[in-house]
Design a protein around this motif. Structure first.
Motif, mmCIF file in Angstrom:
data_model
loop_
_atom_site.group_PDB
_atom_site.id
_atom_site.type_symbol
_atom_site.label_atom_id
_atom_site.label_comp_id
_atom_site.label_asym_id
_atom_site.label_seq_id
_atom_site.Cartn_x
_atom_site.Cartn_y
_atom_site.Cartn_z
ATOM 1 N N ALA A 88 0.861 -1.191 0.000
ATOM 2 C CA ALA A 88 0.000 0.000 0.000
ATOM 3 C C ALA A 88 0.889 1.231 0.000
ATOM 4 C CB ALA A 88 -0.908 -0.011 1.220
ATOM 5 N N LEU A 89 0.295 2.385 -0.250
ATOM 6 C CA LEU A 89 1.072 3.619 -0.198
ATOM 7 C C LEU A 89 0.171 4.773 0.197
ATOM 8 C CD1 LEU A 89 1.846 5.095 -3.696
ATOM 9 C CD2 LEU A 89 0.408 3.109 -3.447
ATOM 10 N N VAL A 90 0.795 5.859 0.650
ATOM 11 C CA VAL A 90 0.012 7.054 0.985
ATOM 12 C C VAL A 90 0.630 8.275 0.318
ATOM 13 C CG1 VAL A 90 -0.955 6.326 3.201
ATOM 14 C CG2 VAL A 90 1.279 7.440 3.146
ATOM 15 N N SER A 146 -3.126 12.766 -10.386
ATOM 16 C CA SER A 146 -1.901 12.970 -11.177
ATOM 17 C C SER A 146 -1.076 14.138 -10.638
ATOM 18 C CB SER A 146 -2.247 13.197 -12.644
ATOM 19 O OG SER A 146 -2.905 14.430 -12.769
ATOM 20 N N ARG A 147 -1.706 15.025 -9.876
ATOM 21 C CA ARG A 147 -0.976 16.192 -9.357
ATOM 22 C C ARG A 147 -0.537 16.010 -7.899
ATOM 23 N NH1 ARG A 147 -2.144 20.952 -12.325
ATOM 24 N NH2 ARG A 147 -1.952 22.170 -10.432
ATOM 25 N N VAL A 148 -0.728 14.809 -7.377
ATOM 26 C CA VAL A 148 -0.455 14.575 -5.953
ATOM 27 C C VAL A 148 0.833 13.774 -5.806
ATOM 28 C CG1 VAL A 148 -1.378 13.542 -3.832
ATOM 29 C CG2 VAL A 148 -2.949 14.524 -5.523
ATOM 30 N N ARG A 149 1.671 14.179 -4.818
ATOM 31 C CA ARG A 149 2.915 13.414 -4.594
ATOM 32 C C ARG A 149 2.681 12.270 -3.621
ATOM 33 N NH1 ARG A 149 6.291 18.782 -3.682
ATOM 34 N NH2 ARG A 149 4.312 19.163 -2.673
ATOM 35 N N MET A 150 3.304 11.138 -3.915
ATOM 36 C CA MET A 150 3.206 9.977 -3.026
ATOM 37 C C MET A 150 4.352 10.044 -2.011
ATOM 38 S SD MET A 150 0.515 8.556 -3.976
ATOM 39 C CE MET A 150 -0.436 9.606 -5.081
ATOM 40 N N MET A 151 4.062 9.642 -0.782
ATOM 41 C CA MET A 151 5.056 9.820 0.288
ATOM 42 C C MET A 151 5.715 8.537 0.755
ATOM 43 S SD MET A 151 4.026 12.653 3.049
ATOM 44 C CE MET A 151 3.026 11.518 3.956
ATOM 45 N N ARG A 152 4.883 7.545 1.094
ATOM 46 C CA ARG A 152 5.449 6.317 1.683
ATOM 47 C C ARG A 152 4.795 5.104 1.064
ATOM 48 N NH1 ARG A 152 3.760 8.921 6.095
ATOM 49 N NH2 ARG A 152 2.103 7.418 6.444
ATOM 50 N N GLN A 153 5.570 4.022 0.969
ATOM 51 C CA GLN A 153 5.043 2.755 0.476
ATOM 52 C C GLN A 153 5.545 1.673 1.408
ATOM 53 O OE1 GLN A 153 7.330 0.425 -0.788
ATOM 54 N NE2 GLN A 153 6.076 -1.045 -1.891
ATOM 55 N N TRP A 154 4.749 0.631 1.614
ATOM 56 C CA TRP A 154 5.170 -0.468 2.490
ATOM 57 C C TRP A 154 4.444 -1.738 2.064
ATOM 58 C CZ3 TRP A 154 1.710 3.327 3.624
ATOM 59 C CH2 TRP A 154 0.418 2.902 3.921
ATOM 60 N N GLY A 155 4.807 -2.844 2.679
ATOM 61 C CA GLY A 155 4.127 -4.095 2.366
ATOM 62 C C GLY A 155 3.914 -4.943 3.613
ATOM 63 N N LYS A 180 -5.827 12.240 8.603
ATOM 64 C CA LYS A 180 -4.661 13.131 8.490
ATOM 65 C C LYS A 180 -4.644 13.842 7.142
ATOM 66 C CE LYS A 180 -1.297 10.195 9.613
ATOM 67 N NZ LYS A 180 0.061 9.638 9.699
ATOM 68 N N GLY A 181 -5.426 13.337 6.185
ATOM 69 C CA GLY A 181 -5.493 13.948 4.860
ATOM 70 C C GLY A 181 -4.782 13.158 3.774
ATOM 71 N N GLU A 182 -4.020 12.135 4.183
ATOM 72 C CA GLU A 182 -3.294 11.358 3.169
ATOM 73 C C GLU A 182 -4.274 10.497 2.366
ATOM 74 O OE1 GLU A 182 -0.739 9.153 5.744
ATOM 75 O OE2 GLU A 182 0.547 10.874 6.159
ATOM 76 N N LEU A 183 -4.026 10.396 1.056
ATOM 77 C CA LEU A 183 -4.785 9.415 0.274
ATOM 78 C C LEU A 183 -4.164 8.063 0.578
ATOM 79 C CD1 LEU A 183 -4.944 11.286 -3.158
ATOM 80 C CD2 LEU A 183 -6.729 11.169 -1.381
ATOM 81 N N VAL A 184 -4.988 7.101 0.925
ATOM 82 C CA VAL A 184 -4.512 5.757 1.270
ATOM 83 C C VAL A 184 -4.862 4.862 0.089
ATOM 84 C CG1 VAL A 184 -4.655 3.878 2.937
ATOM 85 C CG2 VAL A 184 -4.975 6.235 3.699
#
Ligand code: FAD
Ligand code: PYC
Length: 416
Positions: free
Chosen positions: A261-263, A328-337, A289-293
């Motif tokens: 997943a990523l946010v 498309s205009r949003v930056r991704m911050m973290r990814q994990w598994g 928090k506002g992050e897209l999950v």
């Protein structure tokens, strides 16, 4: 029970959060317990809590090799729903949904349960037919379910793209309004604190390395912090269910896959609900928090690594940008598994085993978070009474012999 109310929060605030009491004791392992729960994720902690609360089993321990909620419980995207196809699944997932509704009050812990609604999109006629059938099946089982046409979907979820001119146009969706999301670590901490208050020992940084038995009966566990005697071992180790079962001499039909997943960076509220698509393997919600999950399907290879591969991310983002162009205009911050244990029928295993006193709760695949309270409640009953209750009975491991599978690949959504 310790009292954590608004006054204690204010007191702690003025005291600069010094001397904030730990939410649970750091227990040292005892030489013996009446039962040991292996795995300090949501399901294991819930099992311990209900064992203590409903079955009077308070001389018990939860043994966790890492930290509480460090497995799938802290890695999932916290989607809660109960819109499965078969009666057996509706029973257990709906039981969980009922418990979720009041769990915050019961544990006196804010689990941030938000019933914001879950959309499952259809992109072709075949999918739409199956999903409409599931809506009818859901209703027969008392699960709230609706079929929405594209204009209704747009009204419910304004940022979605319902244009006909995309690769996989949205032609309809199911909606479960009572579905939603919650805060996964809060659930673990709430269960841990409540179980600790009832006398359960919670032992972190302690790995179970063997299951001990004599004459077909469990006698204890070997751990990295010594041997512990017990007549009952409840194994709730998502991602390692078959590894633990092997220690008890049991072979399970489970495949273990990475699921990632990523946010994104935090945004102002833009995404009002949960939206999932099986066909294009992507889903999205927005955290408080506002992050897209954002999540995808499993990485298709077998692995015990808690990370996923880049091509899954590329595919999921390509699909997501079509469905939600603003992304498309949003930056991704973290990814994990995480590692998910998948059964051949995409349903869980809640079972006694040929080794007396050894019980397994696992195989929830990509979708066990939503079941956490129902699973813990039903499993505690099985462990305490050595007989599955009505809700858990269809999910014993005998079904892989009898063929009475509960095939939920469609309802398991994005990931199978
Ligand atoms: P875990 O939280 O994994 O707990 C098992 C624990 O056992 C771990 O903490 C582990 O350290 C411990 N353990 C393992 N071996 C040992 C040992 N030998 N000794 C001691 N301890 C041991 N489900 C949903 O319903 N909705 C979702 O939105 C959703 N999204 C997901 C997204 C991702 C990326 C992932 C990975 C999973 C998702 N899931 C979702 C699935 C869900 O997370 C799991 O089904 C569920 O959390 C399993 O809970 P658990 O308590 O059984 O497992
Ligand atoms: O079961 O709803 C689900 C789910 C969502 C993401 C992963 N699993």
């Amino acid at each position: 029970m310790k009292n954590y109310n608004i006054f204690s929060l204010i007191r702690q605030g003025f005291a600069g959060h010094k001397d904030w009491p730990p939410a649970w004791r750091e227990a040292e392992p005892k030489a013996a317990y009446d039962a040991v729960v292996i795995g300090g994720g949501g399901h294991g902690l819930a099992t311990a809590y209900y064992l203590a609360k409903l079955h009077g089993m308070t001389n018990i321990a939860v043994i966790e090799k890492g930290w509480l909620g460090g497995g799938n419980s802290g890695r999932n995207t916290a989607i809660v729903r109960s819109n499965y196809l078969f009666d057996e699944s509706a029973a257990i997932y709906n039981h969980a949904l009922t418990l979720w509704k009041t769990l915050g009050q019961e544990l006196n812990y804010n689990i941030m349960m938000s019933h914001r609604g879950v959309l499952n999109l259809a992109h072709d006629e075949g999918e739409a037919r199956q999903m409409k059938r599931r809506v009818e099946a859901n209703r027969l089982n008392g699960v709230d379910a609706e079929w929405l046409e594209p204009e209704d979907i747009k009204a419910f979820c304004p940022p979605i793209n319902i244009s006909d001119h995309i690769r996989y146009p949205v032609i309809g969706a199911t909606l479960q309004r009572s579905g939603g999301v919650n805060r996964h670590d809060a659930v673990c901490w709430g269960y841990a604190r409540a179980a600790d208050n009832l006398g359960v020992d919670i032992i972190q940084q302690c790995e179970v390395t063997d299951i001990l038995s004599e004459n077909g009966q469990v006698t204890g566990v070997e751990t990295t912090r010594g041997k512990i005697k017990t007549p009952k071992v409840a194994c709730v180790t998502a991602g390692h269910t078959s590894v633990m079962a092997k220690m008890a001499g049991i072979r399970l039909p489970i495949e273990s896959h990475p699921l990632q997943a990523l946010v994104s960076e935090p945004l102002k509220p833009v995404m009002p609900c949960v939206c999932m698509s099986n066909a294009v393997h992507v889903y999205m919600s927005q955290s408080d928090k506002g992050e897209l999950v954002i999540g995808a399907g499993i990485d298709p290879y077998l692995s015990y690594t808690q990370r996923g591969s880049m091509d899954i991310i590329e595919h999921q983002m390509a699909s997501l940008v079509e469905l939600f162009p603003f992304v498309s205009r949003v930056r991704m911050m973290r990814q994990w598994g995480g590692i998910v244990d998948v059964c051949p029928d995409a349903s869980p295993i809640i079972t006694k085993t040929p080794l007396k006193g050894f019980y397994i709760n696992g195989g929830w695949g990509t979708g066990g978070w939503k079941a956490t309270p129902g699973s813990g409640h039903a499993f505690a009953d099985l462990v305490a009474n050595d007989e599955p209750n009505a809700i858990a009975a269809p999910f014993t491991m005998e079904r892989f012999v009898t063929g009475a599978l509960v095939a939920e690949h469609g309802a398991a959504a994005v990931a199978h």
